[in-house]
Design an enzyme around this catalytic site. Structure first.
Site, PDB file in Angstrom:
ATOM      1  N   LYS A   1       0.985  -1.047   0.533  1.00  0.00           N
ATOM      2  CA  LYS A   1       0.059  -0.098  -0.179  1.00  0.00           C
ATOM      3  C   LYS A   1       0.854   1.113  -0.037  1.00  0.00           C
ATOM      4  O   LYS A   1       2.019   0.948   0.499  1.00  0.00           O
ATOM      5  CB  LYS A   1      -1.268   0.099   1.270  1.00  0.00           C
TER       6      LYS A   1
ATOM      7  N   ASP B   1      -1.952  -1.465  10.351  1.00  0.00           N
ATOM      8  CA  ASP B   1      -2.886  -1.602   8.780  1.00  0.00           C
ATOM      9  C   ASP B   1      -2.939  -2.695   8.537  1.00  0.00           C
ATOM     10  O   ASP B   1      -3.116  -2.673   6.992  1.00  0.00           O
ATOM     11  CB  ASP B   1      -1.289  -1.763   8.461  1.00  0.00           C
TER      12      ASP B   1
END
Length: 283
Positions: A10, A136
């Site tokens: 990401k 995350d």
């Protein structure tokens, strides 16, 4: 039978630190999107009740310190799985880079084990489980594009960014998220224009997106590692339209609208640092 699960990296289009919580974490507001750079996770069930992690990386532990191991362990306990699992990780995402490599591996393990034993657990439940071991992981369970709030566990899906190329450049250092957050003084931080980024996503406005991406932690990481600033400057002077450090760093990315220009920037950055990647947004 082995089962394969893709674990995409990401990047942060925004990272805003809002304040310190009583539990020691910080409240954040982060817009993240997945990119076409991924680890590959292979899961094989074992008769014996144990978790084995195999990977070829001298920087990543293959025991209970690994987030993928923790994810398998917590999944087995939560759903009463008495069989074991062999997890083979093919690392393509750089380590300690701000690209969510460990978190996305853990998320892939949760999704993969769900498929391995046909449990049909909803992603929301897996994301909640993942949040107990890493901030995350919730986002990585879903992937695509989303805004994460709380300490990263509250996820709201967003429209994908306008299609573009991403040039990633990682200096030859690793950055510990914990070390960076330990230096956070919220009142001294820069706060990105999150609402403008949300508008840019809805409007599919590439230049508005590039103008508004921002990261509260960038200044702190740059003070500790000046090479991050140098890479940002090089990326800009090579012509990338939107340039930002991802996560707590040290990877810097540049958003580029056209492939030819992206290739030129990629080649220019390769003379500047060793780990450079040219990928697409998939979020």
């Amino acid at each position: 039978m082995a089962l394969l699960e893709k674990a995409p990296a990401k990047i942060n289009l925004s990272l805003d630190v809002l304040g310190k919580r009583n539990d020691g974490y910080h409240n954040v507001e982060m817009i993240m999107t997945t990119i076409d750079l991924a680890d590959r996770i292979e899961l094989t069930p074992l008769e014996q009740d144990k978790i084995i992690i195999s990977l070829e990386s001298r920087y990543v532990p293959n025991d209970e310190r690994n987030l993928a191991y923790k994810a398998a362990d917590i999944f087995k306990k939560k759903y009463g799985i008495t069989m074991g699992v062999h997890i083979k990780i093919e690392k393509n995402i750089p380590v300690s880079a701000g690209l969510g490599g460990g978190s996305t591996d853990a998320a892939a393990v949760l999704r993969g084990m769900n498929r391995l034993w046909n449990l049909n657990i909803p992603l929301a439940e897996l994301a909640e489980l993942g949040a107990t071991i890493g901030s995350d992981i919730s986002f990585c369970v879903y992937g695509n594009t989303a805004i994460a709030r709380g300490y990263g566990e509250k996820i709201e899906k967003l429209a994908p960014p306008p299609p573009c190329w991403v040039v990633l450049a990682k200096p030859d250092i690793g950055v510990s998220t914990r070390t960076i957050f330990a230096r956070v003084k919220v009142e001294e931080l820069y706060h990105p224009h999150t609402n403008n980024i949300l508008d840019a996503l809805i409007e599919k406005d590439f230049s508005k997106l590039c103008t508004n991406i921002g990261n509260s932690l960038e200044q702190i990481t740059q003070q500790l590692h000046p090479e991050v600033r140098h890479i940002k400057e090089a990326m800009r002077s090579n012509g990338a339209q939107g340039v930002l450090m991802s996560g707590s760093g040290p990877t810097v990315y540049g958003l580029v609208e056209h492939e030819n220009k992206a290739k030129r920037i990629y080649n220019g950055m390769r003379g500047f640092c060793e780990e450079v990647y040219l990928v697409r947004l998939i979020g």
